[in-house]
Scaffold this motif. Structure first.
Motif, PDB file in Angstrom:
ATOM      1  N   LEU A  29      94.311  45.453  24.876  1.00 47.93           N
ATOM      2  CA  LEU A  29      93.321  46.262  25.594  1.00 47.93           C
ATOM      3  C   LEU A  29      93.848  46.710  26.948  1.00 47.93           C
ATOM      4  O   LEU A  29      93.628  47.855  27.361  1.00 47.93           O
ATOM      5  CB  LEU A  29      92.028  45.470  25.760  1.00 47.93           C
ATOM      6  CG  LEU A  29      91.270  45.136  24.472  1.00 47.93           C
ATOM      7  CD1 LEU A  29      90.058  44.266  24.784  1.00 47.93           C
ATOM      8  CD2 LEU A  29      90.848  46.395  23.731  1.00 47.93           C
ATOM      9  N   ILE A  95      85.084  44.304  30.119  1.00 46.37           N
ATOM     10  CA  ILE A  95      85.314  43.857  28.747  1.00 46.37           C
ATOM     11  C   ILE A  95      85.481  42.347  28.768  1.00 46.37           C
ATOM     12  O   ILE A  95      86.487  41.818  29.242  1.00 46.37           O
ATOM     13  CB  ILE A  95      86.543  44.537  28.127  1.00 46.37           C
ATOM     14  CG1 ILE A  95      86.399  46.056  28.221  1.00 46.37           C
ATOM     15  CG2 ILE A  95      86.698  44.095  26.664  1.00 46.37           C
ATOM     16  CD1 ILE A  95      87.585  46.825  27.695  1.00 46.37           C
ATOM     17  N   ASN A  97      86.440  39.632  26.991  1.00 47.30           N
ATOM     18  CA  ASN A  97      87.241  39.361  25.806  1.00 47.30           C
ATOM     19  C   ASN A  97      87.684  37.905  25.691  1.00 47.30           C
ATOM     20  O   ASN A  97      87.907  37.415  24.582  1.00 47.30           O
ATOM     21  CB  ASN A  97      88.480  40.277  25.831  1.00 47.30           C
ATOM     22  CG  ASN A  97      89.621  39.731  25.000  1.00 47.30           C
ATOM     23  OD1 ASN A  97      89.611  39.831  23.776  1.00 47.30           O
ATOM     24  ND2 ASN A  97      90.603  39.139  25.668  1.00 47.30           N
ATOM     25  N   ILE A 145      81.287  45.435  27.538  1.00 50.57           N
ATOM     26  CA  ILE A 145      81.646  45.204  26.140  1.00 50.57           C
ATOM     27  C   ILE A 145      81.937  43.717  25.972  1.00 50.57           C
ATOM     28  O   ILE A 145      82.863  43.186  26.583  1.00 50.57           O
ATOM     29  CB  ILE A 145      82.875  46.037  25.736  1.00 50.57           C
ATOM     30  CG1 ILE A 145      82.616  47.524  25.991  1.00 50.57           C
ATOM     31  CG2 ILE A 145      83.234  45.787  24.276  1.00 50.57           C
ATOM     32  CD1 ILE A 145      83.868  48.386  25.940  1.00 50.57           C
ATOM     33  N   CYS A 232      86.911  49.842  21.662  1.00 47.22           N
ATOM     34  CA  CYS A 232      86.595  49.575  23.070  1.00 47.22           C
ATOM     35  C   CYS A 232      86.716  50.835  23.923  1.00 47.22           C
ATOM     36  O   CYS A 232      85.924  51.033  24.855  1.00 47.22           O
ATOM     37  CB  CYS A 232      87.492  48.466  23.617  1.00 47.22           C
ATOM     38  SG  CYS A 232      87.079  46.827  22.977  1.00 47.22           S
TER      39      CYS A 232
END
Length: 255
Positions: A29, A95, A97, A145, A232
């Motif tokens: 990412l 994000i 993650n 996200i 994403c």
């Protein structure tokens, strides 16, 4: 695997904060958003891997910023987010993650182990987003996200603590979407299937197991970390401006 070829012009120069960005999906990412010319900051505990990634992406339009922190330490996490936000100027996308996909049988669970799993797999999604909120307001809104997993839907008995945390991510996503939508902040979840990162291959997934899992998928190729970039990018960009409180399953058609 090559980066997605689609360009998202609105992400150029946008501040993007990624947790667990030093390796695996997170590193993919970081590279994917850097390729969009976003200003990327990432938080990780693994300093050597993070610094190697920054060096590898040094020629990007904006060299990624690494901020060291243990995400299970909330105060350290808040300081890391603040540092990233001050350097980036504002944050357009967060994000969440980072994860710890450790396995432990139900009968062997301890209170400390259960807490550690949730301290890494669930709590940071809340407190990273909370700490980033002033910088998202400065950007005029944006996108959060959160990474969940299909694991909690498959009755997989190997990791009850992890599965519970990943189910909790969906609840957090729905609740924060309801709260932050009034501030033009969208909150969605990505739910990957079996993604064959190096960690997965080294610790958990044999070649035979990976091949067997393909029988459950509609698409007959194994997913890799780079397969999470496109979803994403879409959720972070204005392409998804009307999408919030949703869960995007990215599993090759397993579910």
């Amino acid at each position: 695997m090559p980066m997605p070829s689609a360009l998202f012009p609105d992400l150029e120069n946008a501040g993007v904060l990624i947790t667990g960005g030093a390796s695996g999906i997170g590193a993919a990412l970081v590279e994917g958003f850097a390729a969009q010319k976003a200003k990327v900051a990432f938080i990780d505990i693994d300093r050597p891997a993070a610094e190697a990634l920054v060096d590898r992406l040094a020629s990007a339009a904006h060299k990624p910023l690494f901020v060291h922190a243990d995400l299970s330490d909330i105060e350290a996490t808040r300081r890391a987010v603040t540092s990233a936000g001050e350097t980036l100027g504002d944050i357009r996308a967060v994000i969440n993650n980072a994860a710890w996909d450790d396995r432990r049988d139900f009968e062997d669970l301890t209170e400390d182990y259960w807490q550690k799993s949730h301290d890494i797999n669930l709590r940071p999604a809340v407190f990273v987003t909370q700490a980033a909120l002033p910088y998202m307001r400065k950007a005029g809104g944006g996108s959060v996200i959160n990474f969940s997993s299909i694991a909690y839907l498959l009755n997989m008995g190997e990791f009850p603590a992890y599965a519970t945390a990943k189910a909790g991510i969906i609840g957090v996503t729905k609740s924060l979407a309801g709260r932050l939508g009034r501030e033009n902040i969208r909150v969605n979840a990505v739910m990957p299937g079996m993604v064959l990162t190096e960690r997965q291959k080294q610790l958990w997934v044999s070649d035979d197991a990976a091949t067997a899992f393909l029988d459950r998928q509609a698409l007959k190729f194994s997913l890799v970390a780079e397969d999470m970039i496109g979803p994403c990018l879409y959720l972070a960009s204005d392409c998804s401006r009307a999408v919030s409180a949703q869960t995007m399953i990215v599993d090759g058609g397993c579910m």
